[in-house]
Write an enzyme that holds these catalytic residues in place. Structure first.
Site, PDB file in Angstrom:
ATOM      1  N   CYS A 102       0.809  -1.230   0.000  1.00  0.00           N
ATOM      2  CA  CYS A 102       0.000   0.000   0.000  1.00  0.00           C
ATOM      3  C   CYS A 102       0.843   1.282   0.000  1.00  0.00           C
ATOM      4  CB  CYS A 102      -0.963  -0.003   1.178  1.00  0.00           C
ATOM      5  SG  CYS A 102      -0.242  -0.608   2.703  1.00  0.00           S
TER       6      CYS A 102
ATOM      7  N   HIS B 163      -2.832   6.120   4.703  1.00  0.00           N
ATOM      8  CA  HIS B 163      -1.406   6.340   4.949  1.00  0.00           C
ATOM      9  C   HIS B 163      -1.023   7.732   4.436  1.00  0.00           C
ATOM     10  CE1 HIS B 163      -1.162   2.243   5.965  1.00  0.00           C
ATOM     11  NE2 HIS B 163      -0.562   1.744   4.908  1.00  0.00           N
TER      12      HIS B 163
END
Ligand code: A2P
Length: 346
Positions: free
Chosen positions: A131, A251
């Site tokens: 990711c 994130h």
């Protein structure tokens, strides 16, 4: 054509998001005739509603993939190692969210906005990148194409959902206990299979995954290796520091880059404004920049805080945020399936 889809890890953080996208996404580009939901023995027998119909979750076995066209795997590397080949042998295309096959030569590592053409080389398994690497290359590849790219130095601020449902629960439980003044326990973070565990609530942990021999963590090493593979730049200079923060979704990344050509911040912004899957949110006078809370639940990668380095003429700093469970995992997986169908590969 209509497709039979299987989800391995259907009860997990990523699996749940894939189910949600397949069920709710108004823009979904393909029709599902059947869905098979798979987990471990623990969750087998549970019932989930999909498009109004009840679907019983089954234990994953070698025989789970009969008639399955597309199998999404997000149940950990060991499960992919054990069952992906059976799925391929049974005629499925596997879209794998784990790190297990990512660096294999015959497995394309794909971010559709960046390297969709690699899908043509697949031999049954396609890997979804880590990711943190995924959202970064989505934003940096357009800059690389326009101005060249020599170097990346990145520090991440990663959400706990990247470690699964248990890590989300750990953050919630610890936060509640902290506020009540109770003792807190840590069992999952920073890495489930490491010796020690530390609280994440009201804390920041400079360790994502376990350490490798060179004192970088696996997460940092994965980010570096995968970025080079996706962008086709084996000689790119890159290093990374991956940090876990008490955030549930999305994130964030502080990224320093050095480009090959002389270029202005304005020119970089123009390229990002036109880039697929990227949204520019950059206006210091309006305090406009992306944050995890504003990016969570969205499919795009958000970029802000773009500014020139104070010393190096071709150095720039950026702030890149994206929902790690969506673009970072579930959405990129569904996007791969859609792209393969569009390219007539499925
Ligand atoms: P289960 O609910 O049966 O434990 P997360 O990433 O959120 O921790 O989720 C992990 C997912 O992987 C869950 O859906 C979990 O199912 C599944 N899983 C874990 N171990 C196995 C296994 N051995 N075989 C198949 N699925 C598994």
């Amino acid at each position: 054509k209509e497709y039979h889809v299987a989800i391995v890890g259907a009860t997990g953080a990523v699996g749940q998001k894939i189910i949600h996208l397949l069920e709710q996404d108004q823009e979904l580009q393909f029709y599902i005739k059947k869905i098979t939901l798979l987990s471990s023995k623990r969750s087998a027998g549970k019932v989930i509603k999909f498009k109004g119909k009840e679907v019983t979750i089954q234990e994953t076995t070698e025989l789970s993939f009969e008639g399955v066209d597309i199998a999404f795997f997000s149940a950990g590397g060991e499960v992919s190692k054990r069952f992906a080949k059976s799925a391929v042998d049974g005629g499925s295309v596997v879209i794998d969210n784990t790190s297990h096959f990512r660096m294999s030569k015959d497995v394309p590592l794909v971010v559709p906005e960046v390297n969709a053409h690699k899908l043509r080389e697949h031999s049954g398994i396609i890997s979804v990148p880590n990711c943190s690497a995924l959202q970064m290359v989505t934003a940096l590849n357009p800059i690389k194409k326009a101005f060249g790219l020599e170097r990346i130095i990145v520090s991440t601020y990663q959400a706990v959902s990247g470690s699964g449902m248990n890590a989300i629960n750990e953050l919630m439980n610890q936060s509640e206990a902290m506020l009540k003044g109770e003792d807190i326990t840590a069992e999952i973070l920073p890495a489930k299979n490491d010796k020690k565990h530390f609280p994440i609530a009201f804390n920041v942990l400079p360790q994502v995954d376990v350490f490798t021999e060179n004192d970088y963590t696996f997460e940092e090493q994965k980010m570096i290796n995968e970025t080079k593979k996706i962008m086709g730049m084996p000689d790119l200079k890159m290093s990374a520091t991956c940090v876990r923060v008490p955030v549930v979704s999305s994130h964030s990344e502080s990224v320093y880059i050095e480009v090959e050509q002389d270029v202005t911040v304005g020119e970089i912004k123009k390229v990002l404004e036109a880039a697929p899957g990227v949204v520019l949110q950059d206006n210091p006078t309006q305090q406009m920049y992306p944050t995890p809370l504003t990016s969570a639940g969205k499919k795009e990668t958000f970029v802000g805080r773009i500014r020139k380095d104070l010393d190096l003429p071709r150095g720039f700093h950026l702030w890149i945020v994206s929902d790690n469970l969506l673009k970072g995992a579930a959405w990129n997986s569904v996007q791969i399936a859609e792209t393969m169908i569009k390219l007539d590969l499925l």
